[in-house]
Design an enzyme around this catalytic site. Sequence first.
Site, mmCIF file in Angstrom:
data_model
loop_
_atom_site.group_PDB
_atom_site.id
_atom_site.type_symbol
_atom_site.label_atom_id
_atom_site.label_comp_id
_atom_site.label_asym_id
_atom_site.label_seq_id
_atom_site.Cartn_x
_atom_site.Cartn_y
_atom_site.Cartn_z
ATOM 1 N N ASN A 85 8.162 -4.629 3.029
ATOM 2 C CA ASN A 85 6.932 -4.017 3.483
ATOM 3 C C ASN A 85 6.202 -4.638 4.868
ATOM 4 O O ASN A 85 5.492 -3.965 5.539
ATOM 5 C CB ASN A 85 5.827 -4.844 2.256
ATOM 6 C CG ASN A 85 4.450 -4.018 2.369
ATOM 7 O OD1 ASN A 85 4.158 -2.813 2.871
ATOM 8 N ND2 ASN A 85 3.491 -4.943 2.236
ATOM 9 N N HIS A 117 0.707 -1.439 -0.084
ATOM 10 C CA HIS A 117 -0.024 -0.025 -0.074
ATOM 11 C C HIS A 117 0.723 1.266 0.062
ATOM 12 O O HIS A 117 1.907 1.256 0.858
ATOM 13 C CB HIS A 117 -0.995 -0.012 1.153
ATOM 14 C CG HIS A 117 -1.995 -0.656 1.262
ATOM 15 N ND1 HIS A 117 -2.202 -2.002 1.305
ATOM 16 C CD2 HIS A 117 -3.377 -0.532 1.285
ATOM 17 C CE1 HIS A 117 -3.568 -2.410 1.384
ATOM 18 N NE2 HIS A 117 -4.275 -1.596 1.141
#
Length: 261
Positions: A125, A89
């Site tokens: 991430n 994201h």
Amino acid sequence: MTVGYDVDFLGTRLPLPLPAQTVRTLPYPRFTVLLDPERRLAAVTAVNIDGATLQNLPRTGDWRLDERLPPDEQAGPEVYARNDLDRGHLVRRRDPGWGAVATARAASEATFFYPNAAPQAAGFNQSKQLWLGLEDHVLAYAETTEQRVSVFTAPVLAENDPSYRGIRVPLRFWKIAAWHGRDDLAAAGFVLDQSALVDTREGTLDVAPLGGFRTFQAPIADIAALTGIDLAEMIAADVLVRPGARETAWRALDSAGDIVL
């Protein structure tokens, strides 16, 4: 619910940063993605966060293509299949999820469109101490001070990014958080580097051990030079280079406690 990034959200007008290249403007609830159709990745994302009404909702939503764009302008599911790349994201799921529960949920679910994703090495991430840790620090600041914060995030779309499955995998990412300080606008910029983690030679992808990851607080003027994005208002508000700041060079971060806000 506001659709798209609100330039007046902080009480001090802060324009949407514009890159030099042609982009597709994609407004979503409380955030905007400026997508580079050639790179098939975002050049800029911008989100408004209201720390006073931020919700902590369970994860809902599935990754999907944005029907406003042709599929060949988006880095879709084929980029992330059977490898160690995460769909990272850019605007985080929780960032626009504030206000009434129903509107917060709808805004959070909108973050699952592929134009809001970028390929990130899995350890990069998922690490709480690194990429997510930095964003959690920004959100915690917004919540504890009940501040409004605008956050801008994207990959550095460099010419020498390695090719893989029809895209070029970005090796660095940038992030800027902006808020209204005691008297005027304040901002802090960061660069996150995964270049030591990603190897796409021989047409495959290998992810190295996490030790190669680096995070910096960097002058926003340097981020503008790296990206070619107009960041003039935030350069003037940069807490790292204002009079009295402890240092103006790139500041390596080992924990959230090293961040200058």
